[in-house]
Design a protein around this motif. Sequence first.
Motif, PDB file in Angstrom:
ATOM      1  N   GLU A   1       0.753  -1.331   0.147  1.00  0.00           N
ATOM      2  CA  GLU A   1      -0.171   0.040  -0.091  1.00  0.00           C
ATOM      3  C   GLU A   1       0.922   1.345   0.024  1.00  0.00           C
ATOM      4  OE1 GLU A   1      -2.736  -0.483   3.270  1.00  0.00           O
ATOM      5  OE2 GLU A   1      -3.682  -1.863   2.328  1.00  0.00           O
ATOM      6  N   LYS A   2       1.853   1.196   0.700  1.00  0.00           N
ATOM      7  CA  LYS A   2       2.785   2.378   1.099  1.00  0.00           C
ATOM      8  C   LYS A   2       3.354   2.628  -0.206  1.00  0.00           C
ATOM      9  CE  LYS A   2       6.412   4.594   3.522  1.00  0.00           C
ATOM     10  NZ  LYS A   2       7.119   4.813   4.624  1.00  0.00           N
ATOM     11  N   ILE A   3       4.034   1.666  -1.065  1.00  0.00           N
ATOM     12  CA  ILE A   3       4.908   1.983  -2.029  1.00  0.00           C
ATOM     13  C   ILE A   3       4.010   2.136  -3.359  1.00  0.00           C
ATOM     14  CG2 ILE A   3       6.411   0.534  -3.738  1.00  0.00           C
ATOM     15  CD1 ILE A   3       7.727  -0.819  -1.327  1.00  0.00           C
ATOM     16  N   SER A   4       3.009   1.658  -3.464  1.00  0.00           N
ATOM     17  CA  SER A   4       1.957   1.805  -4.814  1.00  0.00           C
ATOM     18  C   SER A   4       1.659   3.318  -4.729  1.00  0.00           C
ATOM     19  CB  SER A   4       0.771   0.892  -4.295  1.00  0.00           C
ATOM     20  OG  SER A   4       0.898  -0.199  -4.474  1.00  0.00           O
ATOM     21  N   ALA A   5       1.680   4.137  -4.065  1.00  0.00           N
ATOM     22  CA  ALA A   5       1.502   5.500  -4.304  1.00  0.00           C
ATOM     23  C   ALA A   5       2.320   6.329  -5.258  1.00  0.00           C
ATOM     24  CB  ALA A   5       1.603   6.227  -2.842  1.00  0.00           C
ATOM     25  N   ASN A   6       3.849   5.579  -5.241  1.00  0.00           N
ATOM     26  CA  ASN A   6       4.905   6.198  -6.054  1.00  0.00           C
ATOM     27  C   ASN A   6       5.607   5.136  -6.778  1.00  0.00           C
ATOM     28  OD1 ASN A   6       4.351   8.948  -5.039  1.00  0.00           O
ATOM     29  ND2 ASN A   6       5.263   8.361  -3.291  1.00  0.00           N
ATOM     30  N   GLY A   7       5.336   3.858  -6.851  1.00  0.00           N
ATOM     31  CA  GLY A   7       6.185   2.820  -7.363  1.00  0.00           C
ATOM     32  C   GLY A   7       5.537   1.732  -7.359  1.00  0.00           C
ATOM     33  N   SER A   8       6.324   0.582  -7.425  1.00  0.00           N
ATOM     34  CA  SER A   8       5.423  -0.673  -7.457  1.00  0.00           C
ATOM     35  C   SER A   8       6.368  -1.673  -6.503  1.00  0.00           C
ATOM     36  CB  SER A   8       5.477  -1.458  -8.899  1.00  0.00           C
ATOM     37  OG  SER A   8       6.831  -1.610  -9.326  1.00  0.00           O
ATOM     38  N   LEU A   9       5.434  -2.638  -6.011  1.00  0.00           N
ATOM     39  CA  LEU A   9       6.075  -3.837  -5.339  1.00  0.00           C
ATOM     40  C   LEU A   9       5.758  -5.027  -5.863  1.00  0.00           C
ATOM     41  CD1 LEU A   9       7.668  -4.809  -2.719  1.00  0.00           C
ATOM     42  CD2 LEU A   9       5.662  -4.878  -1.512  1.00  0.00           C
ATOM     43  N   MET A  10       6.589  -5.858  -6.238  1.00  0.00           N
ATOM     44  CA  MET A  10       6.199  -7.322  -7.053  1.00  0.00           C
ATOM     45  C   MET A  10       6.699  -8.267  -6.291  1.00  0.00           C
ATOM     46  SD  MET A  10       6.581  -8.269 -11.087  1.00  0.00           S
ATOM     47  CE  MET A  10       8.523  -8.409 -10.732  1.00  0.00           C
ATOM     48  N   LEU A  11       6.022  -9.364  -6.012  1.00  0.00           N
ATOM     49  CA  LEU A  11       6.244 -10.399  -5.208  1.00  0.00           C
ATOM     50  C   LEU A  11       6.335 -11.754  -6.428  1.00  0.00           C
ATOM     51  CD1 LEU A  11       3.580 -10.686  -2.568  1.00  0.00           C
ATOM     52  CD2 LEU A  11       5.742  -9.509  -2.661  1.00  0.00           C
ATOM     53  N   THR A  12       7.524 -12.602  -6.368  1.00  0.00           N
ATOM     54  CA  THR A  12       8.055 -13.476  -7.121  1.00  0.00           C
ATOM     55  C   THR A  12       8.381 -14.548  -6.156  1.00  0.00           C
ATOM     56  OG1 THR A  12      10.198 -12.917  -7.430  1.00  0.00           O
ATOM     57  CG2 THR A  12       8.649 -12.047  -8.995  1.00  0.00           C
ATOM     58  N   GLY A  13       7.917 -15.899  -6.975  1.00  0.00           N
ATOM     59  CA  GLY A  13       8.494 -17.016  -6.289  1.00  0.00           C
ATOM     60  C   GLY A  13       7.869 -17.281  -5.011  1.00  0.00           C
ATOM     61  N   VAL A  14       6.516 -17.033  -5.295  1.00  0.00           N
ATOM     62  CA  VAL A  14       5.498 -17.305  -3.865  1.00  0.00           C
ATOM     63  C   VAL A  14       5.121 -18.827  -4.145  1.00  0.00           C
ATOM     64  CG1 VAL A  14       3.636 -16.268  -2.847  1.00  0.00           C
ATOM     65  CG2 VAL A  14       4.777 -14.747  -3.980  1.00  0.00           C
ATOM     66  N   GLY A  15       5.695 -19.390  -2.677  1.00  0.00           N
ATOM     67  CA  GLY A  15       5.079 -20.881  -2.683  1.00  0.00           C
ATOM     68  C   GLY A  15       3.628 -20.924  -2.227  1.00  0.00           C
ATOM     69  N   GLU A  16       2.946 -21.988  -2.233  1.00  0.00           N
ATOM     70  CA  GLU A  16       1.537 -22.349  -2.165  1.00  0.00           C
ATOM     71  C   GLU A  16       1.171 -21.929  -0.943  1.00  0.00           C
ATOM     72  OE1 GLU A  16      -2.110 -22.883  -3.150  1.00  0.00           O
ATOM     73  OE2 GLU A  16      -0.624 -23.210  -4.529  1.00  0.00           O
ATOM     74  N   GLY A  17       1.924 -22.349   0.337  1.00  0.00           N
ATOM     75  CA  GLY A  17       1.532 -22.057   1.691  1.00  0.00           C
ATOM     76  C   GLY A  17       1.764 -20.461   2.085  1.00  0.00           C
ATOM     77  N   VAL A  18       2.717 -19.772   1.554  1.00  0.00           N
ATOM     78  CA  VAL A  18       2.776 -18.544   1.693  1.00  0.00           C
ATOM     79  C   VAL A  18       1.587 -17.467   0.873  1.00  0.00           C
ATOM     80  CG1 VAL A  18       4.106 -16.386   1.201  1.00  0.00           C
ATOM     81  CG2 VAL A  18       5.296 -18.543   1.932  1.00  0.00           C
ATOM     82  N   MET A  19       1.430 -18.115  -0.205  1.00  0.00           N
ATOM     83  CA  MET A  19       0.101 -17.558  -0.956  1.00  0.00           C
ATOM     84  C   MET A  19      -1.177 -17.917  -0.215  1.00  0.00           C
ATOM     85  SD  MET A  19      -0.950 -15.662  -3.609  1.00  0.00           S
ATOM     86  CE  MET A  19       0.557 -15.708  -4.944  1.00  0.00           C
ATOM     87  N   GLU A  20      -1.397 -18.825   0.309  1.00  0.00           N
ATOM     88  CA  GLU A  20      -2.512 -19.126   0.890  1.00  0.00           C
ATOM     89  C   GLU A  20      -2.713 -18.134   2.010  1.00  0.00           C
ATOM     90  OE1 GLU A  20      -4.111 -23.001   3.666  1.00  0.00           O
ATOM     91  OE2 GLU A  20      -3.291 -23.365   1.754  1.00  0.00           O
ATOM     92  N   THR A  21      -1.562 -18.059   2.810  1.00  0.00           N
ATOM     93  CA  THR A  21      -1.629 -17.149   4.089  1.00  0.00           C
ATOM     94  C   THR A  21      -1.890 -15.595   3.638  1.00  0.00           C
ATOM     95  OG1 THR A  21      -0.113 -18.389   5.348  1.00  0.00           O
ATOM     96  CG2 THR A  21      -0.335 -15.882   6.258  1.00  0.00           C
TER      97      THR A  21
ATOM     98  N   ARG B   1      -3.497 -14.808   0.965  1.00  0.00           N
ATOM     99  CA  ARG B   1      -5.110 -14.780   0.405  1.00  0.00           C
ATOM    100  C   ARG B   1      -5.819 -14.406   1.555  1.00  0.00           C
ATOM    101  NH1 ARG B   1      -4.148 -19.255  -3.477  1.00  0.00           N
ATOM    102  NH2 ARG B   1      -3.591 -18.366  -5.591  1.00  0.00           N
ATOM    103  N   SER B   2      -5.707 -15.338   2.621  1.00  0.00           N
ATOM    104  CA  SER B   2      -6.485 -15.306   3.902  1.00  0.00           C
ATOM    105  C   SER B   2      -6.290 -13.878   4.723  1.00  0.00           C
ATOM    106  CB  SER B   2      -5.989 -16.406   4.747  1.00  0.00           C
ATOM    107  OG  SER B   2      -4.768 -15.897   5.435  1.00  0.00           O
TER     108      SER B   2
END
Length: 90
Positions: free
Chosen positions: A65-85, A87-88
Amino acid sequence: MTLEIRRNANEATVKVVGRLDSFTAPVLEKTIYKISSETANVVLELSGLEQVSEIGARALLNAHEKISANGSLMLTGVGEGVMETLRSCG
């Protein structure tokens, strides 16, 4: 948790290894905020992230949220367990 930071002209990549929890989330947040003040685009490489707690997920969402105001934050290599957390948590 360990952080490995690589920079180039357009972005910074932070490789996160280990666990992202209530003890390590503030360290990651502080690092992300510092880097985002120096470059608009931040990539979090999470393939080495073994586990993320709800507090860790909230730290990622807050940073996004903070970075999106002036730039971008991208997540890569996200594992299934991390993605589940993530999402929740929203």
